[in-house]
Design a protein around this motif. Structure first.
Motif, mmCIF file in Angstrom:
data_model
loop_
_atom_site.group_PDB
_atom_site.id
_atom_site.type_symbol
_atom_site.label_atom_id
_atom_site.label_comp_id
_atom_site.label_asym_id
_atom_site.label_seq_id
_atom_site.Cartn_x
_atom_site.Cartn_y
_atom_site.Cartn_z
ATOM 1 N N LYS A 188 39.083 39.953 47.303
ATOM 2 C CA LYS A 188 38.573 38.813 46.515
ATOM 3 C C LYS A 188 39.625 37.724 46.352
ATOM 4 N N ARG A 189 39.100 36.532 46.059
ATOM 5 C CA ARG A 189 39.998 35.403 45.741
ATOM 6 C C ARG A 189 40.128 35.398 44.227
ATOM 7 N N VAL A 190 41.351 35.699 43.759
ATOM 8 C CA VAL A 190 41.547 35.926 42.325
ATOM 9 C C VAL A 190 42.494 34.869 41.749
ATOM 10 N N ALA A 191 42.166 34.410 40.522
ATOM 11 C CA ALA A 191 43.094 33.544 39.765
ATOM 12 C C ALA A 191 43.535 34.295 38.522
ATOM 13 N N VAL A 192 44.826 34.215 38.204
ATOM 14 C CA VAL A 192 45.321 34.712 36.908
ATOM 15 C C VAL A 192 45.867 33.505 36.167
ATOM 16 N N ILE A 193 45.328 33.258 34.969
ATOM 17 C CA ILE A 193 45.814 32.132 34.149
ATOM 18 C C ILE A 193 46.654 32.716 33.018
ATOM 19 N N GLY A 194 47.922 32.311 32.944
ATOM 20 C CA GLY A 194 48.794 32.806 31.877
ATOM 21 C C GLY A 194 49.844 33.748 32.418
ATOM 22 N N THR A 195 51.086 33.541 31.983
ATOM 23 C CA THR A 195 52.212 34.346 32.478
ATOM 24 C C THR A 195 53.058 34.879 31.333
ATOM 25 N N GLY A 196 52.377 35.325 30.250
ATOM 26 C CA GLY A 196 53.062 36.063 29.184
ATOM 27 C C GLY A 196 53.144 37.531 29.580
ATOM 28 N N SER A 197 53.395 38.408 28.603
ATOM 29 C CA SER A 197 53.598 39.836 28.924
ATOM 30 C C SER A 197 52.411 40.430 29.658
ATOM 31 N N SER A 198 51.173 40.008 29.307
ATOM 32 C CA SER A 198 49.988 40.573 29.971
ATOM 33 C C SER A 198 49.871 40.052 31.395
ATOM 34 N N GLY A 199 49.996 38.730 31.565
ATOM 35 C CA GLY A 199 49.861 38.131 32.892
ATOM 36 C C GLY A 199 50.856 38.724 33.876
ATOM 37 N N VAL A 200 52.114 38.845 33.452
ATOM 38 C CA VAL A 200 53.126 39.317 34.402
ATOM 39 C C VAL A 200 52.979 40.808 34.703
ATOM 40 N N GLN A 201 52.245 41.539 33.846
ATOM 41 C CA GLN A 201 51.980 42.949 34.168
ATOM 42 C C GLN A 201 50.866 43.075 35.206
ATOM 43 N N ILE A 202 49.834 42.233 35.082
ATOM 44 C CA ILE A 202 48.675 42.407 35.974
ATOM 45 C C ILE A 202 48.900 41.776 37.354
ATOM 46 N N VAL A 203 49.711 40.723 37.420
ATOM 47 C CA VAL A 203 49.876 39.979 38.676
ATOM 48 C C VAL A 203 50.277 40.878 39.865
ATOM 49 N N PRO A 204 51.321 41.712 39.735
ATOM 50 C CA PRO A 204 51.702 42.514 40.912
ATOM 51 C C PRO A 204 50.611 43.483 41.361
ATOM 52 N N ILE A 205 49.787 43.954 40.417
ATOM 53 C CA ILE A 205 48.743 44.933 40.771
ATOM 54 C C ILE A 205 47.615 44.216 41.532
ATOM 55 N N VAL A 206 47.214 43.058 41.012
ATOM 56 C CA VAL A 206 46.134 42.306 41.669
ATOM 57 C C VAL A 206 46.560 41.946 43.094
ATOM 58 N N ALA A 207 47.816 41.525 43.232
ATOM 59 C CA ALA A 207 48.299 41.033 44.532
ATOM 60 C C ALA A 207 48.188 42.089 45.631
ATOM 61 N N ARG A 208 48.237 43.369 45.227
ATOM 62 C CA ARG A 208 48.228 44.438 46.248
ATOM 63 C C ARG A 208 46.953 44.464 47.072
ATOM 64 N N THR A 209 45.813 44.129 46.443
ATOM 65 C CA THR A 209 44.553 44.284 47.190
ATOM 66 C C THR A 209 43.749 42.986 47.327
#
Ligand code: NAP
Length: 551
Positions: A188-209
């Motif tokens: 999928k084409r995914v956007a993550v808005i926000g780079t606080g503690s939650s954003g920076v935790q989810i970003v590497p996981i989303v990027a994998r797939t």
């Protein structure tokens, strides 16, 4: 009025009367429930979620995990519990935390006292009887002598007011309201808005797939590695053997962590020694980087700048594209001025070909459309948007519970210019209402502070019961002193700056008031002891006018 509460009373009835209603079945609410039942009060907990866990129920996004050591964040009231639960990692992931909290609920036989799917919409103090009537979204009414709002400080997700958000036709989820059904990022084409503690935790996981991941960053953060690892059998045995000393360290440290403080100042070391110490900090786990750092790191500008320069060099050495690296280096705040996020493979993720970074300061989001996100640079199309845009911190949940105290006073009116509390547990004009773990409650390892506050609230209730009192209300002068102390400490702001959401600054229109406890945990504990030995002097206690009492 002491009636055993059925946890499953039918919706719309108004039959339940208990001594204590706890709102929220997160870490603090579960403990309040346990303590109230243990002290012999009839008690029921009302929880908006379909399961227990609070923060650790709602924030089930991939990558969510503790960034305080698991065994220091968990309950310490039972050595048996500590011994029998085997944490898998030093920083446990959300599913394990949720399993743990469910285990605690079952182990201490609390599940029958918890009503899930139960959102409190109104809570009104009855001046005549000195008790509270609580209404839930399904029309159920309950009465209780005491109301404990254990609703947490990070429990109301914040969605920025971006035009067209509802028109987006793809999937969208807030990290703090993550669905319990799996969310699939693959292809999928995914956007993550926000780079606080939650954003920076989810970003590497989303990027994998994901087929592509676009990270929308308004402000870069001073991220440093979490340095998580599995807990070996040997470490597990050590933890068990050292339960008493771990508890002692946590109880005497300034903010409830195991990390030791360091008594050297930055420029007492040579450049070479300093770089070696920075390297050691970079490789140390979690909050050690704040607590075990040079003693002047958060208070001396040059000391802070030297550590920031070290992190900046790390970011530039990890991230291949110099422009992206530059965007990831914070320019607008010092390290520690905001709550620092701890990361695993975050900066490395920006070297993946499927990941890109958008700087919202130069190209703000204009609107969302049916197909994606439009900035000044044009429209980017997405299948899935993740909102990692934070929470209405501190007062958000209490402000949404429709709380009315003496003479119908609304808590939202009383706190219009910011919260006024005593010890972060009670507000004058709201007798028999307590909010452990709320605004002014904690600053550091939350469960440690919140547990102290629950214990103190129960001490108050037990004292009132033993002396035939029905109402407990803090003296306005004690509240004014405590609140003034918090405001004074905030003005000195040794570390957190006003750009931090700790001042409510992320919510448009919210008063800029410091929302944490500024006293430190040892001070809080010594004040509690002093108050107890003064027979709870800062509190006015009185028998109820209807003569009813739980003696
Ligand atoms: P947060 O720290 O408040 O971060 C929110 C992010 O959204 C920030 O990057 C913010 O940018 C951005 N944002 C807000 N409004 C925006 C807008 N209108 N347009 C674009 N971006 C916007 O929230 P969070 O990441 O959920 O973390 C909150 C707290 O929860 C943490 O500080 C921590 O205490 C706790 N938490 C803990 C853990 C853990 O223990 N492991 C994990 C996650 C969260 P700005 O910086 O520019 O405002």
């Amino acid at each position: 009025m002491t009636i055993t509460a059925p946890a499953s009373a039918p919706a719309g009835t108004d039959t339940t009367e208990v001594d204590v209603i706890v709102v929220g079945a997160g870490i603090t609410g579960i403990y309040a429930l346990y303590r109230a039942r243990q002290a012999g009060f009839s008690v029921v907990a009302l929880e908006a979620g379909s399961g227990v866990g609070g923060t650790w129920f709602w924030n089930r996004y991939p990558g969510a995990r503790f960034d305080s050591e698991s065994y220091t964040y968990a309950y310490l009231f039972s050595e048996e519990l500590f011994d029998e639960w085997v944490w898998e990692e030093h920083f446990a992931e959300q599913p394990e935390i949720e399993r743990y909290l469910n285990h605690v609920v079952d182990r201490f036989d609390l599940r029958g006292l918890i009503r899930c799917n139960c959102t409190v919409t109104n809570a009104t103090y009855d001046d005549e009887h000195g008790d509270w009537t609580v209404e839930t979204a399904d029309g159920t009414r309950l009465r209780a002598r005491y109301l404990i709002g254990a609703t947490g400080v990070l429990s109301v997700p914040y969605f920025p007011d971006i035009p067209g958000r509802e028109s987006f036709a793809g999937e969208q989820h807030h990290t703090g309201l993550w669905p319990s059904t799996p969310v699939n990022f693959a292809g999928k084409r995914v956007a993550v808005i926000g780079t606080g503690s939650s954003g920076v935790q989810i970003v590497p996981i989303v990027a994998r797939t994901a087929a592509s991941l676009t990270v929308y960053q308004r402000s870069a953060n001073w991220c440093t590695p979490l340095n998580n690892s599995p807990i070996s059998a040997e470490e597990q045995a050590d933890l068990r053997a050292n339960f008493a000393s771990i508890r002692e360290v946590l109880n005497t440290s300034l903010s409830g962590f195991l990390h030791e403080t360091y008594d050297r100042a930055t420029f007492e070391d040579t450049e070479e020694e300093r770089q070696a110490y920075y390297e050691q900090m970079w490789n140390s786990p979690g909050f050690g980087k704040l607590i075990s750092h040079y003693s002047d790191m958060t208070i001396d500008e040059q000391a802070n700048a030297a550590w920031c320069a070290f992190i900046e060099a790390k970011i530039r050495s990890i991230v291949d594209d110099p422009e992206t690296a530059d965007m990831l280096v914070p320019k607008d705040h010092r390290f520690g001025e905001k709550r620092p996020p701890f990361v695993t493979d975050y900066f490395e993720t920006f070297n993946r070909p499927n990941v890109s970074l958008v700087d919202l300061k130069s190209t703000p989001i204009l609107r969302m459309t049916e197909s994606g996100i439009e900035t000044a640079d044009g429209l980017a199309e997405f299948d899935l948007v993740v909102w990692a845009t934070g929470f209405d911190f501190g007062t958000g949940a209490l402000a949404r519970m429709g709380i009315r105290g003496r003479d119908g006073l609304a808590l939202t009116d009383y706190w219009r210019d910011g919260p006024k509390t005593f010890l972060g547990i009670q507000a004058a004009g709201f007798p028999n209402f307590f909010f452990p773990g709320g605004p002014h409650a904690a600053a550091g390892n939350n469960p440690r502070y919140n547990g102290d506050q629950v214990d103190f609230v129960l001490d108050l209730l037990i004292h009132a019961r033993a002396h035939g009192f029905d109402t407990i209300e803090v003296d306005p002068a004690a509240e004014a002193d405590w609140t003034a102390m918090i405001d004074r400490a905030a003005r000195r702001a040794p570390s957190f700056g006003e750009s931090s959401y700790y001042f409510g600054s992320n919510i448009p229109g919210k008063p800029r008031k410091y929302l944490l406890n500024a006293a430190g945990r040892p001070k809080l504990l010594s004040m509690i002891e002093e108050i107890k030995s003064s027979d709870f002097k800062p509190f006015q206690m009185a028998p109820g006018s209807d003569g009813r009492n739980r003696g």
